[in-house]
Write a protein that holds these residues in place. Structure first.
Motif, PDB file in Angstrom:
ATOM      1  N   THR A  82      17.747 -13.658 -36.873  1.00 18.92           N
ATOM      2  CA  THR A  82      17.528 -13.365 -35.453  1.00 18.92           C
ATOM      3  C   THR A  82      18.312 -12.135 -35.026  1.00 18.92           C
ATOM      4  O   THR A  82      17.894 -11.398 -34.128  1.00 18.92           O
ATOM      5  CB  THR A  82      17.962 -14.581 -34.601  1.00 18.92           C
ATOM      6  N   THR A  83      19.429 -11.885 -35.707  1.00 24.13           N
ATOM      7  CA  THR A  83      20.312 -10.772 -35.338  1.00 24.13           C
ATOM      8  C   THR A  83      19.913  -9.450 -35.992  1.00 24.13           C
ATOM      9  O   THR A  83      20.538  -8.419 -35.727  1.00 24.13           O
ATOM     10  CB  THR A  83      21.756 -11.096 -35.735  1.00 24.13           C
ATOM     11  N   ASP A  84      18.900  -9.463 -36.860  1.00 22.75           N
ATOM     12  CA  ASP A  84      18.490  -8.244 -37.566  1.00 22.75           C
ATOM     13  C   ASP A  84      17.567  -7.438 -36.657  1.00 22.75           C
ATOM     14  O   ASP A  84      16.338  -7.578 -36.699  1.00 22.75           O
ATOM     15  CB  ASP A  84      17.777  -8.622 -38.867  1.00 22.75           C
ATOM     16  N   LEU A  85      18.161  -6.579 -35.852  1.00 24.60           N
ATOM     17  CA  LEU A  85      17.431  -5.862 -34.814  1.00 24.60           C
ATOM     18  C   LEU A  85      17.548  -4.350 -34.992  1.00 24.60           C
ATOM     19  O   LEU A  85      18.515  -3.862 -35.580  1.00 24.60           O
ATOM     20  CB  LEU A  85      17.979  -6.248 -33.434  1.00 24.60           C
ATOM     21  N   PRO A  86      16.571  -3.593 -34.483  1.00 23.06           N
ATOM     22  CA  PRO A  86      16.660  -2.126 -34.556  1.00 23.06           C
ATOM     23  C   PRO A  86      17.864  -1.610 -33.775  1.00 23.06           C
ATOM     24  O   PRO A  86      18.359  -2.274 -32.845  1.00 23.06           O
ATOM     25  CB  PRO A  86      15.353  -1.666 -33.895  1.00 23.06           C
ATOM     26  N   GLU A  87      18.327  -0.425 -34.156  1.00 24.36           N
ATOM     27  CA  GLU A  87      19.454   0.185 -33.474  1.00 24.36           C
ATOM     28  C   GLU A  87      19.135   0.365 -31.987  1.00 24.36           C
ATOM     29  O   GLU A  87      18.040   0.789 -31.618  1.00 24.36           O
ATOM     30  CB  GLU A  87      19.767   1.544 -34.102  1.00 24.36           C
ATOM     31  N   GLY A  88      20.078  -0.010 -31.140  1.00 27.10           N
ATOM     32  CA  GLY A  88      19.875   0.122 -29.698  1.00 27.10           C
ATOM     33  C   GLY A  88      19.320  -1.119 -29.039  1.00 27.10           C
ATOM     34  O   GLY A  88      19.215  -1.178 -27.808  1.00 27.10           O
ATOM     35  N   CYS A  89      18.964  -2.134 -29.840  1.00 24.96           N
ATOM     36  CA  CYS A  89      18.437  -3.392 -29.294  1.00 24.96           C
ATOM     37  C   CYS A  89      19.497  -4.485 -29.453  1.00 24.96           C
ATOM     38  O   CYS A  89      20.217  -4.527 -30.449  1.00 24.96           O
ATOM     39  CB  CYS A  89      17.162  -3.812 -30.014  1.00 24.96           C
ATOM     40  N   SER A  90      19.595  -5.341 -28.459  1.00 22.31           N
ATOM     41  CA  SER A  90      20.598  -6.401 -28.495  1.00 22.31           C
ATOM     42  C   SER A  90      19.927  -7.770 -28.426  1.00 22.31           C
ATOM     43  O   SER A  90      18.816  -7.914 -27.905  1.00 22.31           O
ATOM     44  CB  SER A  90      21.586  -6.246 -27.332  1.00 22.31           C
ATOM     45  N   LEU A  91      20.625  -8.760 -28.939  1.00 18.20           N
ATOM     46  CA  LEU A  91      20.115 -10.126 -28.959  1.00 18.20           C
ATOM     47  C   LEU A  91      20.299 -10.763 -27.582  1.00 18.20           C
ATOM     48  O   LEU A  91      21.409 -10.788 -27.051  1.00 18.20           O
ATOM     49  CB  LEU A  91      20.863 -10.946 -30.015  1.00 18.20           C
ATOM     50  N   PRO A  92      19.216 -11.289 -26.984  1.00 21.08           N
ATOM     51  CA  PRO A  92      19.370 -11.978 -25.696  1.00 21.08           C
ATOM     52  C   PRO A  92      20.340 -13.152 -25.822  1.00 21.08           C
ATOM     53  O   PRO A  92      20.316 -13.885 -26.815  1.00 21.08           O
ATOM     54  CB  PRO A  92      17.948 -12.468 -25.390  1.00 21.08           C
ATOM     55  N   GLU A  93      21.178 -13.325 -24.842  1.00 19.92           N
ATOM     56  CA  GLU A  93      22.162 -14.409 -24.866  1.00 19.92           C
ATOM     57  C   GLU A  93      21.453 -15.756 -24.974  1.00 19.92           C
ATOM     58  O   GLU A  93      20.536 -16.053 -24.218  1.00 19.92           O
ATOM     59  CB  GLU A  93      23.025 -14.365 -23.605  1.00 19.92           C
ATOM     60  N   PHE A 224       4.951  -1.487 -43.210  1.00 17.21           N
ATOM     61  CA  PHE A 224       6.341  -1.717 -42.808  1.00 17.21           C
ATOM     62  C   PHE A 224       6.808  -0.723 -41.745  1.00 17.21           C
ATOM     63  O   PHE A 224       7.504  -1.104 -40.793  1.00 17.21           O
ATOM     64  CB  PHE A 224       7.254  -1.678 -44.034  1.00 17.21           C
ATOM     65  N   THR A 225       6.434   0.542 -41.896  1.00 17.48           N
ATOM     66  CA  THR A 225       6.810   1.539 -40.883  1.00 17.48           C
ATOM     67  C   THR A 225       6.196   1.188 -39.542  1.00 17.48           C
ATOM     68  O   THR A 225       6.846   1.295 -38.490  1.00 17.48           O
ATOM     69  CB  THR A 225       6.352   2.942 -41.324  1.00 17.48           C
ATOM     70  N   CYS A 226       4.954   0.745 -39.553  1.00 19.40           N
ATOM     71  CA  CYS A 226       4.269   0.358 -38.318  1.00 19.40           C
ATOM     72  C   CYS A 226       4.951  -0.843 -37.666  1.00 19.40           C
ATOM     73  O   CYS A 226       5.106  -0.903 -36.442  1.00 19.40           O
ATOM     74  CB  CYS A 226       2.805   0.034 -38.597  1.00 19.40           C
ATOM     75  N   LEU A 227       5.378  -1.808 -38.498  1.00 21.62           N
ATOM     76  CA  LEU A 227       6.052  -2.991 -37.958  1.00 21.62           C
ATOM     77  C   LEU A 227       7.417  -2.632 -37.374  1.00 21.62           C
ATOM     78  O   LEU A 227       7.840  -3.195 -36.355  1.00 21.62           O
ATOM     79  CB  LEU A 227       6.218  -4.053 -39.045  1.00 21.62           C
ATOM     80  N   GLU A 228       8.117  -1.711 -38.012  1.00 20.04           N
ATOM     81  CA  GLU A 228       9.409  -1.272 -37.477  1.00 20.04           C
ATOM     82  C   GLU A 228       9.234  -0.687 -36.078  1.00 20.04           C
ATOM     83  O   GLU A 228       9.971  -1.024 -35.150  1.00 20.04           O
ATOM     84  CB  GLU A 228      10.039  -0.237 -38.407  1.00 20.04           C
ATOM     85  N   GLU A 229       8.246   0.189 -35.939  1.00 20.68           N
ATOM     86  CA  GLU A 229       7.986   0.806 -34.638  1.00 20.68           C
ATOM     87  C   GLU A 229       7.515  -0.233 -33.625  1.00 20.68           C
ATOM     88  O   GLU A 229       7.944  -0.242 -32.465  1.00 20.68           O
ATOM     89  CB  GLU A 229       6.926   1.898 -34.799  1.00 20.68           C
ATOM     90  N   GLY A 230       6.645  -1.131 -34.060  1.00 20.83           N
ATOM     91  CA  GLY A 230       6.103  -2.138 -33.155  1.00 20.83           C
ATOM     92  C   GLY A 230       7.143  -3.146 -32.706  1.00 20.83           C
ATOM     93  O   GLY A 230       7.169  -3.553 -31.541  1.00 20.83           O
ATOM     94  N   ALA A 233       9.378  -1.568 -30.080  1.00 25.53           N
ATOM     95  CA  ALA A 233       8.681  -1.481 -28.795  1.00 25.53           C
ATOM     96  C   ALA A 233       8.593  -2.857 -28.136  1.00 25.53           C
ATOM     97  O   ALA A 233       8.762  -2.987 -26.920  1.00 25.53           O
ATOM     98  CB  ALA A 233       7.281  -0.906 -29.002  1.00 25.53           C
ATOM     99  N   PHE A 234       8.359  -3.886 -28.951  1.00 24.92           N
ATOM    100  CA  PHE A 234       8.300  -5.265 -28.443  1.00 24.92           C
ATOM    101  C   PHE A 234       9.633  -5.671 -27.808  1.00 24.92           C
ATOM    102  O   PHE A 234       9.680  -6.249 -26.719  1.00 24.92           O
ATOM    103  CB  PHE A 234       7.947  -6.211 -29.595  1.00 24.92           C
ATOM    104  N   LEU A 235      10.730  -5.359 -28.483  1.00 24.40           N
ATOM    105  CA  LEU A 235      12.048  -5.758 -27.983  1.00 24.40           C
ATOM    106  C   LEU A 235      12.438  -5.007 -26.713  1.00 24.40           C
ATOM    107  O   LEU A 235      13.162  -5.546 -25.863  1.00 24.40           O
ATOM    108  CB  LEU A 235      13.104  -5.502 -29.061  1.00 24.40           C
ATOM    109  N   LYS A 236      11.958  -3.782 -26.573  1.00 20.60           N
ATOM    110  CA  LYS A 236      12.326  -2.968 -25.412  1.00 20.60           C
ATOM    111  C   LYS A 236      11.424  -3.208 -24.204  1.00 20.60           C
ATOM    112  O   LYS A 236      11.749  -2.784 -23.090  1.00 20.60           O
ATOM    113  CB  LYS A 236      12.321  -1.487 -25.796  1.00 20.60           C
ATOM    114  N   ALA A 237      10.303  -3.887 -24.423  1.00 18.51           N
ATOM    115  CA  ALA A 237       9.394  -4.193 -23.314  1.00 18.51           C
ATOM    116  C   ALA A 237       9.880  -5.436 -22.575  1.00 18.51           C
ATOM    117  O   ALA A 237      10.603  -6.262 -23.140  1.00 18.51           O
ATOM    118  CB  ALA A 237       7.988  -4.419 -23.850  1.00 18.51           C
ATOM    119  N   PRO A 238       9.529  -5.602 -21.297  1.00 20.63           N
ATOM    120  CA  PRO A 238       9.924  -6.801 -20.553  1.00 20.63           C
ATOM    121  C   PRO A 238       9.354  -8.061 -21.207  1.00 20.63           C
ATOM    122  O   PRO A 238       8.191  -8.080 -21.619  1.00 20.63           O
ATOM    123  CB  PRO A 238       9.308  -6.576 -19.166  1.00 20.63           C
ATOM    124  N   MET A 239      10.173  -9.099 -21.316  1.00 26.92           N
ATOM    125  CA  MET A 239       9.731 -10.370 -21.902  1.00 26.92           C
ATOM    126  C   MET A 239       9.716 -11.449 -20.835  1.00 26.92           C
ATOM    127  O   MET A 239      10.654 -11.569 -20.048  1.00 26.92           O
ATOM    128  CB  MET A 239      10.678 -10.815 -23.022  1.00 26.92           C
TER     129      MET A 239
END
Length: 302
Positions: A82-93, A224-230, A233-239
């Motif tokens: 769950t903690t394996d996230l792209p740089e600049g993204c944080s895990l929701p509390e 894999f490159t497409c999934l990294e980008e996607g 984008a998923f993590l940075k969009a409103p959830m």
């Protein structure tokens, strides 16, 4: 061309089933469902397998699954964290739930560098599926789009009598996947039909011969490159719900189709799918596997 790898998604716990169903003995000689999948994959030509699991389960998974698989195949592991996230993204509390099948596949990027097939660990797909998958992955594909494939199932061959199921209903045109629409509550009807509900009360008819996704895919490593980008984008969009939102593989692939970056060949099978969605499904699965053994389809696998 490099020999294809079979990527087995086994990091999810069966929430409705209430346990680690991936290693639950169901066959007449103590086999688990993945034993049949690996046997069929080996017969189709696969010689390398990667399991995506939770890191804390590696020892028990190796004991129950990996050690036996190593007798015939090259075995590797990838860990979904769950903690394996792209740089600049944080895990929701408070987030403990894995990020879904899209991230699960992405976790294997460092151990796969050639074509690969994707399956779920706890689904019985039938022998034809692996032949279709292997033949596609070892075939020649040229064009200006990424060439992927999906093995599609007939909806009525994937239902359970013990509750509703979630299925990706596919729109297919000229042998290619156009869209996948996730329906989360599908059930069979007494007259052999099917229906689904979006609100839990009102049911809408659904063609029982519809093609559905059971998460059987064939990809090139470009994915894999497409999934990294996607995923970023998923993590940075409103959830709507940061504690439960998931990055689904079908949605990621659908996005690539709509962007004209990929084309997905639909390989349809009439095979019977089965799995343990609910505890009550166990008896049906055991009976089906016993029948397959009695008819000589499978030898003892344990």
């Amino acid at each position: 061309m490099k020999e294809p790898t079979l990527l087995v998604l086994a990091a999810g716990m069966g929430s409705r089933y209430g346990g680690l169903k991936q290693i639950d003995p169901l066959g007449p000689h103590g086999e688990i469902i993945i034993d049949y999948s690996l046997h069929d994959a080996y017969l189709a030509g696969f010689r390398r397998v990667v399991f995506v699991i939770k890191e804390e389960l590696k020892d028990v998974f190796e004991e129950k699954v990996g050690a036996l698989a190593r007798e015939k195949m090259e075995v590797h592991y990838a860990f979904q964290k769950t903690t394996d996230l792209p740089e600049g993204c944080s895990l929701p509390e408070g987030r403990v739930k894995p990020w879904g099948t899209g991230q699960a596949v992405l976790c294997a990027k460092d151990v796969i560098d050639g074509p690969f097939g994707v399956i779920n660990a706890d689904d019985f797909y039938g022998r034809e599926t692996y032949k279709l998958l292997y033949d596609f992955l070892t075939g020649s594909h040229t064009g200006d789009k990424m060439d992927f494939c999906m093995v599609g199932y007939v909806l009525k061959n994937t239902l359970t009598e013990n509750g509703t199921v979630s299925r990706g209903v596919c729109q297919v045109k000229d042998g290619f996947l156009e869209t996948v629409t996730e329906r989360t509550k599908i059930r069979g009807t007494q007259d052999g039909g099917a229906e689904y509900t979006e609100d839990g009360e009102n049911y809408i008819p659904l063609c029982p011969d519809s093609t559905v996704s059971m998460n059987v895919w064939g990809f090139s490593p470009e994915l894999f490159t497409c999934l990294e980008e996607g995923f970023e984008a998923f993590l940075k969009a409103p959830m709507q719900d940061p504690l439960k939102a998931e990055y689904y593989l079908p949605g990621a692939v659908d996005g690539l189709i709509q962007q004209q970056k990929a084309q997905v060949h639909m390989l349809r099978t009439g095979s019977q799918w089965f799995g343990v969605t609910y505890p009550e499904d166990k008896d049906m699965v055991k009976a089906a596997l016993k029948k397959a053994f009695d008819e000589g389809v499978y030898p003892p696998l344990r």
